[in-house]
Motif scaffolding. Sequence first.
Motif, PDB file in Angstrom:
ATOM      1  N   LYS A 146       0.839  -1.188   0.000  1.00 26.58           N
ATOM      2  CA  LYS A 146       0.000   0.000   0.000  1.00 26.58           C
ATOM      3  C   LYS A 146       0.879   1.245   0.000  1.00 26.58           C
ATOM      4  O   LYS A 146       1.931   1.276   0.665  1.00 26.58           O
ATOM      5  CB  LYS A 146      -0.907   0.034   1.239  1.00 26.58           C
ATOM      6  N   LEU A 147       0.433   2.258  -0.727  1.00 28.38           N
ATOM      7  CA  LEU A 147       1.105   3.541  -0.664  1.00 28.38           C
ATOM      8  C   LEU A 147       0.806   4.207   0.671  1.00 28.38           C
ATOM      9  O   LEU A 147      -0.255   3.993   1.270  1.00 28.38           O
ATOM     10  CB  LEU A 147       0.641   4.438  -1.811  1.00 28.38           C
ATOM     11  N   VAL A 148       1.732   5.020   1.142  1.00 29.09           N
ATOM     12  CA  VAL A 148       1.544   5.679   2.434  1.00 29.09           C
ATOM     13  C   VAL A 148       0.300   6.551   2.420  1.00 29.09           C
ATOM     14  O   VAL A 148      -0.480   6.569   3.386  1.00 29.09           O
ATOM     15  CB  VAL A 148       2.801   6.495   2.799  1.00 29.09           C
ATOM     16  N   ASN A 149       0.073   7.274   1.341  1.00 29.81           N
ATOM     17  CA  ASN A 149      -1.120   8.124   1.264  1.00 29.81           C
ATOM     18  C   ASN A 149      -2.401   7.292   1.350  1.00 29.81           C
ATOM     19  O   ASN A 149      -3.410   7.743   1.919  1.00 29.81           O
ATOM     20  CB  ASN A 149      -1.113   8.939  -0.036  1.00 29.81           C
ATOM     21  N   GLU A 150      -2.370   6.091   0.768  1.00 31.83           N
ATOM     22  CA  GLU A 150      -3.524   5.201   0.870  1.00 31.83           C
ATOM     23  C   GLU A 150      -3.795   4.824   2.319  1.00 31.83           C
ATOM     24  O   GLU A 150      -4.941   4.807   2.774  1.00 31.83           O
ATOM     25  CB  GLU A 150      -3.272   3.913   0.075  1.00 31.83           C
ATOM     26  N   ILE A 151      -2.741   4.499   3.031  1.00 36.30           N
ATOM     27  CA  ILE A 151      -2.893   4.069   4.424  1.00 36.30           C
ATOM     28  C   ILE A 151      -3.520   5.173   5.258  1.00 36.30           C
ATOM     29  O   ILE A 151      -4.491   4.946   6.003  1.00 36.30           O
ATOM     30  CB  ILE A 151      -1.524   3.659   5.007  1.00 36.30           C
ATOM     31  N   PHE A 152      -3.001   6.386   5.125  1.00 33.62           N
ATOM     32  CA  PHE A 152      -3.552   7.500   5.894  1.00 33.62           C
ATOM     33  C   PHE A 152      -4.988   7.803   5.472  1.00 33.62           C
ATOM     34  O   PHE A 152      -5.847   8.069   6.322  1.00 33.62           O
ATOM     35  CB  PHE A 152      -2.663   8.733   5.741  1.00 33.62           C
ATOM     36  N   GLY A 153      -5.246   7.755   4.177  1.00 35.35           N
ATOM     37  CA  GLY A 153      -6.607   8.021   3.701  1.00 35.35           C
ATOM     38  C   GLY A 153      -7.601   6.998   4.206  1.00 35.35           C
ATOM     39  O   GLY A 153      -8.713   7.351   4.656  1.00 35.35           O
ATOM     40  N   GLU A 154      -7.230   5.719   4.157  1.00 36.71           N
ATOM     41  CA  GLU A 154      -8.127   4.670   4.635  1.00 36.71           C
ATOM     42  C   GLU A 154      -8.349   4.766   6.144  1.00 36.71           C
ATOM     43  O   GLU A 154      -9.459   4.558   6.640  1.00 36.71           O
ATOM     44  CB  GLU A 154      -7.562   3.297   4.279  1.00 36.71           C
ATOM     45  N   ALA A 155      -7.270   5.077   6.877  1.00 34.96           N
ATOM     46  CA  ALA A 155      -7.404   5.213   8.329  1.00 34.96           C
ATOM     47  C   ALA A 155      -8.347   6.356   8.682  1.00 34.96           C
ATOM     48  O   ALA A 155      -9.237   6.213   9.536  1.00 34.96           O
ATOM     49  CB  ALA A 155      -6.035   5.435   8.966  1.00 34.96           C
ATOM     50  N   MET A 156      -8.176   7.479   8.033  1.00 35.68           N
ATOM     51  CA  MET A 156      -9.033   8.629   8.325  1.00 35.68           C
ATOM     52  C   MET A 156     -10.487   8.331   8.002  1.00 35.68           C
ATOM     53  O   MET A 156     -11.397   8.677   8.771  1.00 35.68           O
ATOM     54  CB  MET A 156      -8.540   9.847   7.530  1.00 35.68           C
ATOM     55  N   GLU A 157     -10.721   7.675   6.879  1.00 39.48           N
ATOM     56  CA  GLU A 157     -12.095   7.332   6.491  1.00 39.48           C
ATOM     57  C   GLU A 157     -12.713   6.348   7.479  1.00 39.48           C
ATOM     58  O   GLU A 157     -13.875   6.487   7.892  1.00 39.48           O
ATOM     59  CB  GLU A 157     -12.099   6.735   5.088  1.00 39.48           C
ATOM     60  N   TYR A 158     -11.927   5.344   7.904  1.00 41.49           N
ATOM     61  CA  TYR A 158     -12.450   4.336   8.827  1.00 41.49           C
ATOM     62  C   TYR A 158     -12.824   4.951  10.167  1.00 41.49           C
ATOM     63  O   TYR A 158     -13.908   4.713  10.697  1.00 41.49           O
ATOM     64  CB  TYR A 158     -11.413   3.225   9.037  1.00 41.49           C
TER      65      TYR A 158
END
Length: 666
Positions: A271-283
């Motif tokens: 996973k790209l780092v931006n993906e990880i942060f985006g998914e965490a924030m959404e969750y």
Amino acid sequence: MNRKKIVDKHSPVVTTIEPRAPLSVGNGEFGMSVDFTGLQTFPEKYVTPLSTQSNWGWHATGGSDTYTLDNVEMQHYQGARYPLFPENKEEAYHWLRQNPHRLQLGQIGFLLYDQAGELLPMEAVKPVKQQLHLWSGVIESEFIADGEQVTVKTACAPNDDVIGVTISSSLLKTGRLAVQLAFPSPNVRDRKWENTLALNWEEDGHQTKVVEQSDQSLTLKRVMDDTSYMVGWSWNNGEMKQITDHQLLLTPDNETLAFSLSFSKENMVQKLVNEIFGEAMEYWESFWSNGGFLSFEGSKDSRADELERRVILSQYLLAVHSGGSVPPQETGYMYNSWFGKFHLEMHWWHAAHFPLWGRSSTLEKSMDWYLDILPKAYQLADSQGYQGARWPKMVGVEGEQTPSPIAPGLIWQQPHPIFLAELCYQAEKDEQMLKQFREVVFASADFMASFASYNQEDGVYQLGPGLIPAQENHRMEDSVNPPYELEYWHFGLGIAIEWCERLGEDVPEKWIDVRENIAKPRVKDGVYLAHRDCDNTFTEKNHDHPSMVAALGVLPGELIDRDVMLNTLHTVKEEWQWETAWGWDFPMCAMTAARLGELELAVDFLLMDQVKNTYLVNGHNYQHDALTVYLPGNGALLIAAAMLATKTGLPEGWMIQQEGLKNIYR
């Protein structure tokens, strides 16, 4: 309610080193704790170990078949066999206690250098501010190293065991800040000590193999005995070197660095780092926006804000550390307590709140594990001469009971799957759930009916001798008819009977007979005793859990006299050695007080000023320095809060606003 405003108010902020209270990120299946640098740089400064753990990462020293229960001595009580004491089989006994144990998957931290290229002393590294942003699930850390600021952000993907990290500092570009990944030995150091906290950094007994490497990524395979797992590391700039067999060093060449670190039993997830942060924030925004929520804003009691803080932080911690596909260990992913194994009598305290707070799907994930180990639970009951399925107390992911001087004798975990399944059903009213967990409920009830023995003289069914109550300071051969267990048998069999009726099946006569004729708890001097023959309950046995009060509180108390229980509760409050209690005892007593209409007393119990009722800045329920994390206390708090919010109310002067809590508690 403005949920975000309330959540943000209680997001932990740390400006010094909090040695007992590291912050953590995770997703229910995986978790990682960090120090003030946002990684795991200075574990030696922390009483609470810094860990990276999962539900799938387990290891057995020498291999999983080194010993089995056939290799230990068994003790006999009431005709049943129990692995209680090692006798002359100490090696096998202690091996089975500590194996399988949960793996520490890796430790990642900074190496910080001065201008001469020497490692900075700890005195040159100072925390500035660290905050866990609960609404986004991101930990933001700021610290000063040799006069230069470093800013770190850390997050965990909600559906994959991947950590994302961003770092900004001038030290990166000059090579004075590097990132080290190290792997400890999986082998447990101490053969007998329960909470093995220190990591083992021996080089032997494990392998770290480079499977694939490119300029900006690395795939590793970790191998130890018959266990292996994969680690993936990817970054956006810098040079990677393996500096020892089990240590790797990433040296960046830019003022910013972003990397992801993934762990997997088999297949890697990139996973790209931006993906990880985006998914965490959404969750986490969805988590807080949906499900149950409450606030005590507007209350006149000065303790209201602290209770609200505990409630908010407990929701986060239990989602991270107790919301996975198997029952959690008591310390979640923070570190290993009891070798990382589950204590099934604690599963109810960890997870019963999920349906009450509108999150029954989270509990359902770990309920499936009971189906997985059902064959072993049948086998355990049969080996002891009982029908149905007997659930072990201390157990690893594979489902085998663990030798212990206490664990094999406990029985109060037996009705838990019935109660938990019923909460899930009541929350969703899904008929399919009745079919899904039918066998778990019925097999549990079969054991309970089989375990109760008929007392011809008194004309009742009794429990024991041959058990250890929830209050664990009683001998198996002495314990008969503890109040909580009697009421739980009556309650659990009643739910099982209801499940038969809902499914249109015949109710076994034995269930009805045992439920209708089970003994009532003994009363002496106007109070309930720890068990039938424990006349010294409040003089010599007034320590550990005051579990007799759970018979009317945790449970509805159909066998219980309310006046007697009120006397018992007041006696417990005055006579108990509270320094010996545990974190869930305070909410347990609060639930009893609430059901009895003693609402002031309920709040006093919830907020009693006792060491083991301490909730640290990170929200964890502190017990002592070998058990700085105790998630059953957090779970008990949320169960009690839900009861107060939906069933009993709070005392005068308290304001409570709630949304989405389920009024399904009996």
